[in-house]
Design a protein around this motif. Structure first.
Motif, PDB file in Angstrom:
ATOM      1  N   TYR A 184      -1.697  17.411  -7.641  1.00 39.08           N
ATOM      2  CA  TYR A 184      -0.829  16.986  -6.828  1.00 39.08           C
ATOM      3  C   TYR A 184      -0.854  16.076  -6.264  1.00 39.08           C
ATOM      4  CZ  TYR A 184      -0.877  20.202  -3.163  1.00 39.08           C
ATOM      5  OH  TYR A 184      -1.341  20.841  -1.837  1.00 39.08           O
ATOM      6  N   ARG A 185       0.599  15.920  -5.493  1.00 44.10           N
ATOM      7  CA  ARG A 185      -0.149  14.391  -4.360  1.00 44.10           C
ATOM      8  C   ARG A 185       1.452  14.766  -3.058  1.00 44.10           C
ATOM      9  NH1 ARG A 185       0.418  13.036  -9.096  1.00 44.10           N
ATOM     10  NH2 ARG A 185      -1.722  11.677 -10.794  1.00 44.10           N
ATOM     11  N   ARG A 186       0.725  13.618  -2.637  1.00 43.29           N
ATOM     12  CA  ARG A 186       1.050  14.169  -1.297  1.00 43.29           C
ATOM     13  C   ARG A 186       1.868  13.071  -0.788  1.00 43.29           C
ATOM     14  NH1 ARG A 186       2.271  18.821   1.779  1.00 43.29           N
ATOM     15  NH2 ARG A 186      -0.005  20.648   1.372  1.00 43.29           N
ATOM     16  N   PHE A 187       3.416  12.139  -0.667  1.00 45.51           N
ATOM     17  CA  PHE A 187       3.853  10.855  -0.265  1.00 45.51           C
ATOM     18  C   PHE A 187       4.608  10.892   1.005  1.00 45.51           C
ATOM     19  CE2 PHE A 187       3.987  11.598  -5.125  1.00 45.51           C
ATOM     20  CZ  PHE A 187       3.109  10.859  -5.901  1.00 45.51           C
ATOM     21  N   VAL A 188       4.086   9.734   1.513  1.00 43.66           N
ATOM     22  CA  VAL A 188       4.786   9.269   3.257  1.00 43.66           C
ATOM     23  C   VAL A 188       4.994   7.808   2.229  1.00 43.66           C
ATOM     24  CG1 VAL A 188       3.938   9.273   5.358  1.00 43.66           C
ATOM     25  CG2 VAL A 188       3.042  10.516   3.917  1.00 43.66           C
ATOM     26  N   ARG A 189       5.903   7.494   3.197  1.00 48.91           N
ATOM     27  CA  ARG A 189       6.876   6.155   3.026  1.00 48.91           C
ATOM     28  C   ARG A 189       6.918   5.663   5.210  1.00 48.91           C
ATOM     29  NH1 ARG A 189      12.155   2.579   0.655  1.00 48.91           N
ATOM     30  NH2 ARG A 189      12.038   1.521   1.871  1.00 48.91           N
TER      31      ARG A 189
END
Length: 341
Positions: A184-189
């Motif tokens: 799975y992935r972690r995204f930060v904007r």
């Protein structure tokens, strides 16, 4: 004008229509600038040499003069470049321009292009003037300071080993396996400081979705409204709900040197994410985030720290490669956010 060089350059109004692609105009003008107006031949897209007509030579010379005046100002090279074409496009447009040819790289590297950008950068993020600027190295001064990148998403590729007991599954893909990887992935904007009140918003997402899906979701969320909605929501998320937007946490962040602290909320719980920002290499800048701390405050005001499982070497690598839930996040630029570079 860009296609046939028959319209006078003075007819181009870069701000009159949002449909005009500024990058395309700039690249075409630089291509014309790189052709020697005094010559009589050029190379087409196929690499074959073709002769220029008298009209083409005149149009190329006119475009060359127009480009020089737009970049350096009408009074010469010593004029300020704030009103020039190169100051109207984003960082990625400059990168594409520099890859056209040697002349394009030379035009992009001039002091007038980078000096106003460094001043704007220091004002926006409240940073001191970089040391390289004192030596006149304005281009290096732009990439030297650490600050959150807003022209893409920081992505962490997480995974762990799920062991399968014999006979626990009838799936043909795993029936003969003792384990399989779950990814799975972690995204930060990050968003730049709001000009109105200086608030810095961030959006955080943990999901198995792909990068394009995350871009579509995170670029179409109002961060201020979503942050308020996350703080007020109390009901827990249905684990079977497939709406990715409901999994996005909104909050604010603080930049303190190389440390970024994100404070966000979701369904009555408060979260603190502490990350260390760094350069990924000599050819990259502010594109790597390493986890330093992750806390949760539940409904009973109990502080629960998460075990990040990081190596004692401090390089962001996992202590156990079979469980990497907090992998280092690397920036992946995306087209919809390039204008924020």
């Amino acid at each position: 004008f860009v296609q046939c060089c028959r319209v006078p350059p003075v007819c181009i109004d870069l701000g009159c229509s949002p449909s005009i692609n500024k990058d395309s105009i700039l690249l075409e003008l630089v291509r014309m600038e790189c052709h020697d107006p005094s010559g009589s031949a050029r190379f087409n897209q196929g690499g074959e040499q073709e002769m220029l007509s008298a009209d083409d030579l005149a149009a190329a010379e006119l475009a060359s003069n127009f480009l020089q005046s737009m970049i350096f100002g009408v009074s010469g090279k010593d004029s300020c470049a704030l009103g020039g074409i190169l100051s109207c496009i984003d960082l990625h447009g400059l990168a594409r321009c520099s890859m056209l040819c040697n002349r394009g790289r030379e035009l992009v590297s001039i002091e007038q292009v980078w000096k106003p950008r460094v001043a704007k950068l220091c004002t926006l993020w409240k940073l001191p003037v970089p040391s390289a600027a004192r030596g006149g190295l304005w281009r290096q001064s732009f990439f030297q300071p650490l600050r959150p990148r807003c022209d893409g998403l920081y992505v962490g590729e997480c995974r762990y080993v799920h062991y399968i007991r014999p006979g626990a599954s009838t799936d043909k893909k795993v029936v003969n396996k003792s384990y399989h990887w779950v990814e799975y992935r972690r995204f930060v904007r990050f968003l730049p400081p709001d000009p109105a009140d200086g608030a810095c918003f961030a959006l955080v997402l943990r999901d198995a979705c792909g990068f394009r899906t995350a871009v579509d979701v995170l670029t179409n969320i109002d961060p201020r409204a979503h942050s308020k909605a996350c703080c007020s929501a109390q009901d827990s998320l249905d684990t079977w709900n497939t709406d990715v937007k409901l999994r996005v946490m909104g909050g604010t962040y603080i930049l303190n040197g190389s440390r970024i602290e994100i404070r966000c909320a979701q369904y009555g719980k408060q979260y603190l994410l502490a990350l260390e920002l760094g350069h990924g290499g000599d050819r990259y800048f502010s594109d790597r985030l390493i986890w330093k701390e992750y806390l949760m405050v539940n409904n009973n005001s109990e502080i629960i720290p998460f075990n990040l499982g990081r190596s004692s070497r401090g390089d962001g690598e996992p202590a156990n490669f079979e469980k990497d839930h907090f992998a280092a996040m690397l920036l992946r630029p995306c087209r919809p956010l390039e204008w924020l570079a």
